[in-house]
Design an enzyme around this catalytic site. Structure first.
Site, short mmCIF file in Angstrom:
data_model
loop_
_atom_site.label_atom_id
_atom_site.label_comp_id
_atom_site.label_asym_id
_atom_site.label_seq_id
_atom_site.Cartn_x
_atom_site.Cartn_y
_atom_site.Cartn_z
N ASP A 213 2.76 114.44 50.99
CA ASP A 213 2.79 115.91 51.00
C ASP A 213 2.78 116.45 52.43
O ASP A 213 2.04 115.93 53.28
CB ASP A 213 1.55 116.42 50.25
N GLU A 274 7.87 114.38 52.16
CA GLU A 274 8.23 115.78 51.95
C GLU A 274 8.23 116.41 53.34
O GLU A 274 7.22 116.90 53.82
CB GLU A 274 7.20 116.50 51.05
C1 NOJ Z 1 3.84 120.95 49.05
C2 NOJ Z 1 3.60 120.84 47.59
O1 NOJ Z 1 4.79 120.42 46.95
C3 NOJ Z 1 3.12 122.19 47.13
O2 NOJ Z 1 3.06 122.27 45.73
C4 NOJ Z 1 1.78 122.45 47.76
O3 NOJ Z 1 1.37 123.75 47.43
C5 NOJ Z 1 1.84 122.32 49.28
N1 NOJ Z 1 2.58 121.16 49.70
C6 NOJ Z 1 0.45 122.22 49.87
O4 NOJ Z 1 -0.12 120.99 49.58
#
Ligand code: NOJ
Length: 549
Positions: A213, A274
């Site tokens: 993440d 990500e």
């Molecule tokens: C990206 C995640 O996909 C999202 O759902 C989340 O709110 C943020 N990162 C913070 O962790």
């Protein structure tokens, strides 16, 4: 719709993740075994045969750790235990073993940029005095102004509002997301060691990989300079070079450290990032000793337009060629409006704000539906791996008109009610045409499902040869035979301004008509699959895709 599944098939020598299809499970909304309205691990276990039959290679499970769910579980209170609403660590271990029995790998979601404010470390930090070393695990600092009553700098939270909150003793802590998500300090060696151990904890439990993440976060400019800009978009790419909190060069030493941990394990364990970064910065994340993959989010942002799609595919495949990685295609996930609804809005509509601003008449679902089917075939025929978000295979639309009383996403509140947020793509799945939550569980679901989702339920689609579910199943079966043998691809020219097509090494060709009138198909022997009606006269209807050989 026509289909055929003859030849060629191959036994694939590449690691599974290079070409695998990963199905994203938003566990809270997938299947509810205990009837409390929230999805759970046992619900997921019971549906593994469904996933195996769909033909996917792996599941990525959104955070399932103990969490107050202030941000759907991206606020982790304990990285080594399971949220009780979802189950227990034993359930998780059983799930991993049973998924493997079904030939499905399991990818966990690791959240290293921030913890929950209920994590033991943050509670300890809050209880400690300013200057105590336990505060150094987070970014806790004095404020500005004579009495320190101003935040340390002007950074904004991705969800809206300032990125700093004041503690009772007067110091401030950084939270780039919700205030319940304090940012960890990755300059602190204890933080680094802790995440090495968390990775090992799950690798020892046979997890096959991690989705990381906010992979472009983690490292901050420790001089905390003002940014001078109004805010940051949740799913936007930072434009500035040397940004003080996104995509900093020092991230890479952390990634290399994680990679070394993974490489110490047998099997093809993997990490997918990500990372919202500028295209020219992305290859750095994919160096041989860093991430195996990074999501390509360009489809998510793209209007329904042949040239745009061609440019995206071209740029993404070229970008990874030199570093030996593969592209990772994504149409949808738990953070964005479902593609059927996006494609039902006129090109150029800001679909993040449209659910609040309207007007509702802009939406034409009947236009979005065939486009979503065509986009699925475009995605699944490409080289590289593909990610499918739960419900995508059912052709679910965004529930953009959820009543505001049920909204749970922190974006709604923190944006000052200007953005409804992401709940509309997180509505629990319909499994059956009846029952209190359409087969999701034995009671009402945590977010209400539209009644007309009965017709979109798995049970109904199973017995409809023209359904979205059957299209995905057939495409995934054909993909194994026709699109997996190698990663070769070339574009098909001469399709006109609204046609986009590519040919794979196996001889499979995919052609998509983005326009409003029929286009001619290239010469072919056979139509393997079509997302809509194929004309007998060798033309392809608007908003339709075909796989030919
Ligand atoms: C990206 C995640 O996909 C999202 O759902 C989340 O709110 C943020 N990162 C913070 O962790």
């Amino acid at each position: 719709m026509s289909s055929a599944t003859d030849q060629p098939s191959s036994s694939d020598p590449a690691p599974w993740w290079r070409r695998g299809v990963v199905y994203q499970v938003y566990v809270r909304s997938f299947a509810d075994a205990d009837g409390d309205g929230t999805g759970d691990i046992n619900g997921l276990r019971a549906r593994l045969p469904y996933l195996q039959r769909l033909g996917i290679d792996a599941i990525w499970i959104n955070p399932w750790y103990r969490s107050p769910l202030a941000d759907g579980g991206y606020d982790v209170a304990d990285y080594r235990s399971i949220e009780p609403r979802y189950g227990t660590i034993d359930d998780a271990e059983r799930l991993i073993a049973e998924a493997h029995d079904h030939d499905i790998r399991v990818i966990a979601d690791l959240v290293p940029n921030h913890t929950s404010d209920q994590h033991a470390w943050f509670r300890e930090a809050v209880a400690a005095a300013p200057g105590d070393p336990v505060r150094d695990r987070y970014h806790i600092r004095d404020g500005r102004g004579p009495d320190g009553s101003q935040p340390p700098n002007d950074w904004s939270s991705v969800f809206g509002g300032p990125a700093w909150r004041r503690l009772p003793d007067g110091q401030w802590y950084l939270h780039l997301f919700a205030p319940e998500q304090p940012d960890l300090n990755w300059e602190n060696e204890e933080v680094r060691r802790e995440f090495d151990a968390v990775l090992r904890f799950w690798l020892d439990r046979n997890i096959d990989g991690f989705r990381i993440d906010v992979a472009h976060g983690l490292v901050k400019d420790m001089s905390f300079p003002d940014l001078g800009t109004a805010g940051v978009e949740i799913l936007g790419t930072p434009r500035e070079a040397n940004h003080p909190h996104w995509d900093r060069d020092a991230i890479h030493e952390i990634v290399r450290r994680w990679r070394a941990v993974l490489d110490g394990y047998d099997g093809d364990r993997m990490m997918v990032a990500e990372a919202w970064v500028q295209p020219h910065r992305l290859p750095m994340y994919l160096r041989p000793d860093e991430y195996h993959q990074s999501f390509n989010f360009d489809f998510l942002e793209a209007p329904w337009d042949a040239t745009t799609f061609r440019d995206i595919v071209s740029a993404a495949t070229e970008a990874v060629v030199d570093i030996g990685s593969t592209s990772t295609w994504v149409l949808s996930n738990h953070d964005v409006m479902r593609e059927l609804t996006r494609y039902g809005l006129p090109n150029g509509t800001n679909w993040r704000s449209w659910p609040t601003t309207g007007p509702a008449e802009l939406l034409d679902v009947e236009r979005g539906r065939p486009r979503a089917r065509a986009a699925a075939m475009l995605l699944l025929g490409l080289p590289g791996s593909a990610y499918i978000y739960q419900g995508q295979e059912l052709g679910l639309p965004e529930v953009w008109d959820l009543p505001v009383e049920v909204l749970d996403d922190p974006v709604w509140k923190r944006s000052g009610h200007t953005r409804k947020g992401r709940d509309g793509c997180r509505v629990p799945l319909p499994w059956a045409p009846d029952g209190p939550s359409l087969g999701f569980g034995d009671g009402p679901a945590w977010l209400p499902q539209p009644p007309d989702w009965a017709e979109l339920s798995v049970e109904v689609q199973e017995s409809d040869a023209g359904s979205s579910l059957v299209l995905y199943r057939t495409a995934l079966e054909l993909r194994r035979r026709w699109a997996m043998a190698d990663e070769a691809m070339s574009f098909i020219d001469g399709l006109g301004p609204n046609g986009f097509g590519y040919r794979r090494g196996s001889g499979l060709a995919c052609v998509v008509n983005f326009g409003e009138t029929a286009i001619d198909l290239p010469d072919h022997q056979q139509i393997l699959l079509s997302s809509g009606d194929t004309a007998a006269d060798g033309t392809l209807a608007p908003d339709t895709a075909v796989w030919l050989r």
